[in-house]
Design a protein around this motif. Structure first.
Motif, PDB file in Angstrom:
ATOM      1  N   UNK B 186       1.019  -1.051  -0.340  1.00 39.42           N
ATOM      2  CA  UNK B 186      -0.131  -0.058  -0.013  1.00 39.42           C
ATOM      3  C   UNK B 186       1.140   1.147   0.151  1.00 39.42           C
ATOM      4  N   UNK B 187       0.540   2.060  -0.867  1.00 39.80           N
ATOM      5  CA  UNK B 187       1.527   3.289  -0.812  1.00 39.80           C
ATOM      6  C   UNK B 187       0.412   4.559   0.515  1.00 39.80           C
ATOM      7  N   UNK B 188       1.498   5.444   0.862  1.00 43.32           N
ATOM      8  CA  UNK B 188       1.115   5.918   2.218  1.00 43.32           C
ATOM      9  C   UNK B 188       0.542   6.575   1.465  1.00 43.32           C
ATOM     10  N   UNK B 189      -0.748   8.023   2.091  1.00 41.07           N
ATOM     11  CA  UNK B 189      -1.025   8.896   1.718  1.00 41.07           C
ATOM     12  C   UNK B 189      -0.830   9.972   2.414  1.00 41.07           C
ATOM     13  N   UNK B 190       0.056  10.988   1.096  1.00 44.92           N
ATOM     14  CA  UNK B 190       0.199  12.240   1.542  1.00 44.92           C
ATOM     15  C   UNK B 190       0.047  12.764   3.258  1.00 44.92           C
ATOM     16  N   UNK B 191       1.394  12.997   4.058  1.00 43.22           N
ATOM     17  CA  UNK B 191       0.714  13.711   5.248  1.00 43.22           C
ATOM     18  C   UNK B 191      -0.216  12.622   6.569  1.00 43.22           C
ATOM     19  N   UNK B 192      -1.011  12.049   5.660  1.00 37.75           N
ATOM     20  CA  UNK B 192      -1.398  10.765   6.819  1.00 37.75           C
ATOM     21  C   UNK B 192      -0.688  10.334   8.356  1.00 37.75           C
ATOM     22  N   UNK B 193       0.458  10.113   7.761  1.00 30.03           N
ATOM     23  CA  UNK B 193       1.175   9.501   8.974  1.00 30.03           C
ATOM     24  C   UNK B 193       2.104  11.195   9.857  1.00 30.03           C
ATOM     25  N   UNK B 194       1.886  12.126   9.462  1.00 34.48           N
ATOM     26  CA  UNK B 194       2.271  13.229   9.709  1.00 34.48           C
ATOM     27  C   UNK B 194       1.105  13.364  10.755  1.00 34.48           C
ATOM     28  N   UNK B 195      -0.305  13.722  10.297  1.00 37.97           N
ATOM     29  CA  UNK B 195      -1.256  14.197  11.085  1.00 37.97           C
ATOM     30  C   UNK B 195      -1.440  13.215  12.365  1.00 37.97           C
ATOM     31  N   UNK B 201       1.661  13.787  19.403  1.00 41.38           N
ATOM     32  CA  UNK B 201       2.730  13.981  19.732  1.00 41.38           C
ATOM     33  C   UNK B 201       4.027  13.368  19.710  1.00 41.38           C
ATOM     34  N   UNK B 202       5.035  14.564  20.699  1.00 44.13           N
ATOM     35  CA  UNK B 202       7.153  13.629  19.452  1.00 44.13           C
ATOM     36  C   UNK B 202       7.041  12.657  20.964  1.00 44.13           C
ATOM     37  N   UNK B 267       9.731  10.834   2.121  1.00 42.07           N
ATOM     38  CA  UNK B 267       9.695  12.313   2.866  1.00 42.07           C
ATOM     39  C   UNK B 267       9.236  12.192   3.982  1.00 42.07           C
ATOM     40  N   UNK B 268       8.476  11.739   4.171  1.00 42.15           N
ATOM     41  CA  UNK B 268       6.932  11.578   5.318  1.00 42.15           C
ATOM     42  C   UNK B 268       7.685  11.142   6.620  1.00 42.15           C
ATOM     43  N   UNK B 269       8.631  10.206   6.160  1.00 43.97           N
ATOM     44  CA  UNK B 269       9.356   9.467   7.270  1.00 43.97           C
ATOM     45  C   UNK B 269      10.682  10.335   7.863  1.00 43.97           C
ATOM     46  N   UNK B 270      11.053  11.337   7.208  1.00 42.73           N
ATOM     47  CA  UNK B 270      11.621  11.747   7.123  1.00 42.73           C
ATOM     48  C   UNK B 270      11.363  12.996   7.972  1.00 42.73           C
ATOM     49  N   UNK B 271      10.561  13.678   7.441  1.00 36.88           N
ATOM     50  CA  UNK B 271       9.280  15.110   8.067  1.00 36.88           C
ATOM     51  C   UNK B 271       8.823  14.131   9.798  1.00 36.88           C
ATOM     52  N   UNK B 272       8.708  13.310   9.562  1.00 32.26           N
ATOM     53  CA  UNK B 272       8.068  12.536  10.873  1.00 32.26           C
ATOM     54  C   UNK B 272       9.333  12.367  12.318  1.00 32.26           C
ATOM     55  N   UNK B 273      10.630  12.380  11.940  1.00 31.89           N
ATOM     56  CA  UNK B 273      11.666  12.052  12.758  1.00 31.89           C
ATOM     57  C   UNK B 273      11.966  13.317  12.951  1.00 31.89           C
TER      58      UNK B 273
END
Lengths: 272, 598
Positions: B186-195, B201-202, B267-273
Motif C-alpha cells: 500500500x502506498x502512503x497517503x501524503x500527510x496521513x502519517x504526519x497527522x 505528540x513528540x 519524505x513523510x518518514x523524514x518529516x516525522x523524524x
C-alpha cells in the motif's frame, strides 16, 4: 569498601597494570601519563587524536553483557575474537574498569605487519635518508623486531617538492599520518597541508595557489616543519649533521617521556 | 562543438561559478556543474571555487581528487562509465562489452580520445542489477546492454547524435517489483502519517517507533526509535535529519525503486523524524549514480511544500518548520558509511570520523543528527500511519517487519522482493527462479558468501543481516573471478585513511590476481587469511572491517576454487623476473639468450 570502589571507578587496566585516568582522557593519554608506552605514529600529545595509523590498536575485553557486539555492522557471524574488541588507544576514551591488552606478542605482531604495510606502500630507503636514526617509523620498526618489508613493494611514483627555500617535501616517505596537517592548523595557526585522493592514491598536498610549498606561508620555525615522524618534510639548510650513533633513537627509547621535544629539536646533540 | 569551447577564460569561469553558487553553494553541487560544463575541473577552477566559497584551495582540490566522478583532466563530450559489478557490469552477459566499446570507438579505457569526443571507463556498481549490463553516459543510465546495443551506442557517439535523438526507451528504468509485502502493498497517503504523529505528540511518536521494533535497514540494525530518542535528548543549536540514499553496495537497488515510486513515504518518514527530534532542516544524500532521479524528487518536494507538508507551520502546527534539501554524491562507496556521508555533506572528502561521539550527538556541523537508510524512513512513515502493532504482525521477534531484497545475478526473475523477516535463503532462491545455484552473496561484497549448506539460513538480524543485496551465482560462474572482482572493488573504494584498509585491500587485490593467474601457492592463501583477518579486525570503519569477507568466506566455504588454481611448489614470486629485465634489455639493445633468464 567505598574507597576501593572509588579507585576502581577511576582506573583502567593495561596488561595487568592498574592505571589511573581523568575524565576526558583517552586510553593513550592515561597510558602516557603512567609511563606505559603504546606504539604509535600518527599521535602527538597536544594535537587532535587522529586514529589513522592503527599502530596503537589494543584489545578491550568485553563486559559480560553482549550488547556491545550485537549491533556491530555484520560482525556477529564472523568475529575473530568474540570476547574482545579492537580499538585505537589514541581516540578511545578511557572508561572505568576497561581491561586492556596492549604489549602482547599477538598485538605486537599485528603492529609489525601494519608497520611493514607503511614501509612497502611508500619508498623508504633508510640508508640514504637523512632522517635515519631520527625517524620514528624506523624506530618503531626496530622496536617491533621488523627485519624486512615482507610484502612486495608498491613502488609508487610520488612528487617531490623542492620549491621552498628552506623546506623540502619528499612524498616518497610520507605515511599520511597528518601530523603536519594538524600541527599547521592547530599550533601554527596556518593551513599549509591537506590530504587529497583516495585509497593508495591518497597523498599530501600543499594549500597554495600553485600547490607548491614556495607559494605557501610555511616557515622554518613552524611546528609542521619539524613534526614529520619520517623524512617527508626536511629542513634544507642542514643535513646529515649528526653522526650515526648520536641520533635521537641511538640515545633514546621511543617510549621516553618528553621525547617529542627531543625529536622536534633534532640538532641539539651537535655539541654534546 | 570543439574542445576549445570547454576551455573557459577566467571571467567566464567566475561568472559560471557565481551563477552555479546562486542555485546551491554546496561544494559537491558546484563541482558537479563544473565537471558537467567543462568536462573537468581545472586548477584555475579549484582556486576560483575556493575563493568564491571562502574555502581553502586544498579542501576543494582534495574533494576533486577524492570523488570518482570528478576529474582534473578533460573527459570526452560523451563520457561513458560501464559498471563493473558482477550483476550489472560489462561482463555480466559473458562478453567483455567494455573492450568491445573501446575497440569500436578506438579509445583506451580511462583515456579521453584525442578529438575529445569520447572517454570510456569503468565504475563500481551503478545499481541497475535487475536490468543486466549497464552504463552511465554523461550520468544517464542505459541498461540491458548487449553487443548489438553497444554497436549502436558507438555509432550514435561517432556521429555526435544528441541524447534527444537516442532511442527514448533506452533511458526508461522500470521498477521490477516481483513480490510485495508490508510496505510495498500500500502506498502512503501524503500527510496521513504526519497527522497521526501530531496527534500522538513528540513522546508518543518516539514511543510508537520504538515499540514497533524497527531497526536500521542499512544492515547494522540499530533501533530506530532509540536513535531518534537519543538525538531528541541531545543538546545542540540545531538538529538534523539525513536520509542515506547513497546505495552503493554492489547488487543493491531497492532504494532506487523507493526513490522512484515511493518518494512520498521517504519524505513523510523524514518529516516525522524531524517532528520527533525537533529538526528544521533535512538532507537526502543521493548517490551520484542516481542523479537522474533528482528532478523527480525535487518535484515531489515541491508538491509537498504546496500541500503544507514541508515548510513553515507544517499541517498548520505553529513551530513545526522543516524542509529537505537534496545533495548528490559523486562516486564514492565509502559515503554510505554514516560519518563519511556527513563529512561529504559538509563539502569534504568522505572519510569516516572517529566514534564516539556518534552522529546522534555530534553529526552534521557537529550537531545532533539522525541518519537513516531510505527503507528505514519508508518503514517509519508506514508505522506512523498504521501504528506499531500493525508493523509487528510481520517478521520475527528480533526482526519485526519486512525487508526489501534486491535479487540479481543468475536467476530467471531478478528484481525487488519484499519478504517478512525470517524468510529462508532457499525460499528466495525458489521464488526468483534460480536453478543450479553454486553460491549466494548476501549483503553484497561486504556481506556473506554462502553455499548450499547455508540455504536454510534466514534473513534477519539474528542470522543473515543485510542491506538488501542478494546476488545469485550459478554453476557456470567462476566464483574465483567473482572474488577477484570484489577485492578490486574494495581496493578501489578504500578511502585511504587507515593503514590496514588502505594498504591491506591492495595487498588482497594483488594476491587474488596472483591466484587467478595461476601463480599462487598455499603460502599466498595463508597470507591472505592472515592479512584478511588483520584488516577485518583492525580497520577504522565498516568498509575495512568487511573488505576481506569475500576472501575469508571463500577460503572457508569454497577452498577448492582457490586450490585448483595453485601453482606447484611452496612459493612463487609475485613478479616476473624475466619481464622485469625488459627495460634493461631495451636500454642496452640486447635480446640475446644471455639477456634472458632461462
Amino acid at each position: 569498601m567505598e574507597a576501593k570502589a572509588e579507585t576502581a571507578a577511576n582506573t583502567i587496566n593495561i596488561d595487568g597494570q592498574e592505571i589511573p585516568f581523568e575524565h576526558g582522557q583517552t586510553i593513550m593519554d592515561a597510558a602516557f601519563a603512567a609511563g606505559v608506552y603504546i606504539p604509535h605514529l600518527c599521535h602527538r600529545p597536544g594535537l587532535t587524536p587522529h586514529g589513522s595509523c592503527k599502530l596503537c590498536t589494543v584489545d578491550i575485553r568485553n563486559r559480560i553483557s553482549a550488547s556491545s557486539t550485537s549491533d556491530r555492522r555484520r560482525q556477529t557471524k564472523f568475529t575473530v575474537d568474540a570476547d574482545s574488541r579492537s580499538v585505537s588507544a589514541c581516540t578511545t576514551p578511557a572508561a572505568a574498569g576497561q581491561q586492556i591488552s596492549s604489549n602482547t606478542p599477538a598485538l605486537n605482531e599485528v603492529r609489525k605487519t601494519i608497520t611493514q604495510m607503511l614501509f612497502i606502500e611508500g619508498n623508504h630507503l633508510c640508508p640514504s635518508c637523512e632522517k635515519s636514526g631520527d625517524c620514528t617509523l624506523q624506530a618503531v620498526a626496530y622496536h617491533l623486531g621488523m627485519l624486512d618489508g615482507h610484502f612486495p613493494q608498491f613502488f609508487p611514483r610520488r612528487e617531490v617538492d623542492a620549491s621552498h627555500p628552506t623546506v623540502m617535501l619528499d612524498r616518497d616517505r610520507c605515511i599520511l599520518c597528518e601530523l603536519c596537517v594538524r600541527a599547521s592548523r592547530e599550533v601554527d595557526g596556518k593551513n599549509v597541508f591537506a590530504i587529497a585522493g583516495r585509497g593508495t592514491a591518497a597523498h599530501l598536498i600543499v594549500n597554495s595557489p600553485s600547490g607548491k610549498l614556495a607559494d605557501s606561508d610555511l616557515e622554518t620555525g613552524d611546528m609542521a616543519v619539524h613534526i614529520c615522524p619520517v623524512g617527508a618534510i626536511l629542513i634544507k639548510e642542514q643535513g646529515y649533521e649528526v653522526p650515526i650513533g648520536r641520533r635521537t633513537f641511538d640515545l633514546h627509547h621511543l617510549g621516553e617521556a618528553g621525547l617529542e621535544k627531543v625529536v622536534l629539536a633534532k640538532t641539539v646533540y651537535r655539541d654534546e | 562543438m570543439s574542445p576549445a569551447i570547454r576551455t573557459a577564460s577566467s571571467e567566464q569561469l567566475s561568472a559560471f561559478i557565481a551563477n552555479t553558487c546562486s542555485k546551491s553553494s554546496h561544494l559537491l553541487h558546484v563541482l558537479h556543474e563544473l565537471q558537467h560544463r567543462f568536462l573537468h575541473i581545472s586548477p584555475e577552477a579549484v582556486i576560483e571555487v575556493a575563493s568564491f566559497l571562502d574555502l581553502p584551495p586544498s579542501q576543494v582540490e582534495s574533494a576533486v581528487e577524492f570523488y570518482s566522478f570528478f576529474s582534473t583532466v578533460p573527459h570526452g563530450r560523451f563520457d561513458i562509465l560501464l559498471s563493473n559489478c558482477t550483476s550489472c557490469g560489462y561482463t555480466a552477459n559473458g562478453q567483455d562489452l567494455l573492450q568491445l566499446l573501446c575497440d569500436r570507438l578506438h579509445v583506451l579505457t580511462g583515456k579521453t580520445r584525442d578529438d575529445g569526443l569520447v572517454s570510456v571507463d569503468e565504475t563500481s556498481c551503478i545499481g541497475m542489477c535487475d536490468h543486466g549490463a549497464s552504463l552511465l553516459v554523461n550520468g544517464r543510465p542505459v541498461t540491458g546492454l548487449d553487443a548489438v546495443k553497444i554497436m549502436r551506442i558507438a555509432e550514435l557517439i561517432e556521429t555526435g547524435t544528441p541524447f534527444e535523438n537516442w532511442p527514448a526507451e533506452w533511458f526508461d528504468i522500470s521498477d521490477s517489483i516481483r513480490k510485495i509485502g508490508l510496505l510495498l502493498s500500500e502506498d502512503i497517503t501524503a500527510g496521513n502519517g504526519l497527522r497521526e504523529s501530531l496527534m500522538r505528540g513528540i513522546d508518543g511518536t518516539l514511543e510508537e517507533i520504538t515499540q514497533s521494533g524497527l531497526r536500521g535497514r542499512g544492515g547494522a540494525g540499530f533501533s530506530t526509535g532509540m536513535k531518534w530518542k537519543f538525538c531528541a535528548e541531545a543538546e545542540g543549536s540545531a538538529h538534523y535529519v539525513i536520509c542515506n540514499a547513497d546505495e552503493g553496495e554492489p547488487g543493491t537497488f531497492k532504494d532506487r525503486i523507493l526513490l522512484q515510486s515511493h518518494a512520498d513515504a521517504i519524505f513523510e518518514g523524514m518529516t516525522t523524524c524531524a517532528y520527533a527530534i525537533g529538526a528544521e532542516l533535512g538532507f537526502l544524500y543521493l548517490r551520484g549514480e542516481y542523479r537522474y532521479l533528482s528532478p523527480h524528487l525535487e518535484a515531489v518536494l515541491a508538491r509537498r511544500r504546496v500541500q503544507g507538508l514541508l515548510g513553515s507551520s507544517i499541517l498548520g502546527r505553529s513551530g513545526f518548520n522543516f524542509d529537505i534539501e537534496i545533495v548528490v554524491g559523486a562516486g564514492a562507496y565509502i559515503c554510505g558509511e554514516e560519518s563519511a556521508l556527513i563529512e561529504s555533506l559538509e563539502g569534504k572528502r568522505g572519510v569516516p570520523r572517529n566514534r564516539p561521539p556518534f552522529p546522534v550527538t555530534h553529526g552534521y556541523l557537529g550537531q545532533p543528527t539522525v541518519l537513516n537508510n531510505v527503507e528505514t524512513f519508508v518503514a517509519a512513515a508506514h508505522i506512523a500511519q498504521n501504528g506499531s502493532a500493525w508493523f509487528r504482525t510481520t517478521g520475527t521477534m528480533k526482526s519485526p517487519g519486512s525487508k526489501l531484497l534486491s535479487v540479481s545475478g543468475d536467476c530467471a526473475y531478478p528484481g525487488i522482493y519484499e519478504y517478512p523477516f525470517g524468510v529462508s535463503i532457499k525460499q528466495v532462491l525458489d521464488d526468483c527462479g534460480a536453478e543450479d545455484v553454486q553460491a549466494v552473496q548476501i549483503g553484497g561484497p561486504a556481506g556473506t558468501l554462502i553455499g548450499r549448506s547455508g540455504y536454510k539460513r534466514i534473513i534477519g538480524f539474528e542470522d543473515l543481516s543485510t542491506g538488501g543485496s542478494f546476488m545469485v551465482f550459478g554453476r557456470k560462474r567462476d566464483l574465483l573471478d567473482i572474488i577477484v572482482n570484489f577485492s578490486r572493488f574494495f581496493a578501489h573504494e578504500s578511502c585511504g585513511f587507515c593503514t590496514p584498509c588502505r594498504v591491506g585491500t591492495t595487498l588482497l587485490k594483488n594476491a587474488m590476481n596472483k591466484i587467478a593467474k595461476g601463480q599462487g601457492t598455499q603460502y599466498d592463501l595463508d597470507e591472505m587469511e592472515r592479512i584478511g583477518t588483520l584488516i577485518k579486525r583492525r580497520s577504522h570503519c565498516g568498509l575495512g572491517q568487511t573488505a576481506a569477507n569475500p576472501i575469508l568466506n571463500g577460503l572457508q566455504r569454497f577452498p577448492q576454487i582457490f586450490r585448483q588454481r595453485l601453482a606447484r611448489g611452496d612459493f612463487e614470486p609475485s613478479f616476473d623476473l624475466d619481464a622485469a629485465l625488459e627495460e634493461a634489455r631495451q636500454i642496452t639493445h640486447r635480446d640475446d639468450a644471455a639477456a634472458h633468464l632461462e
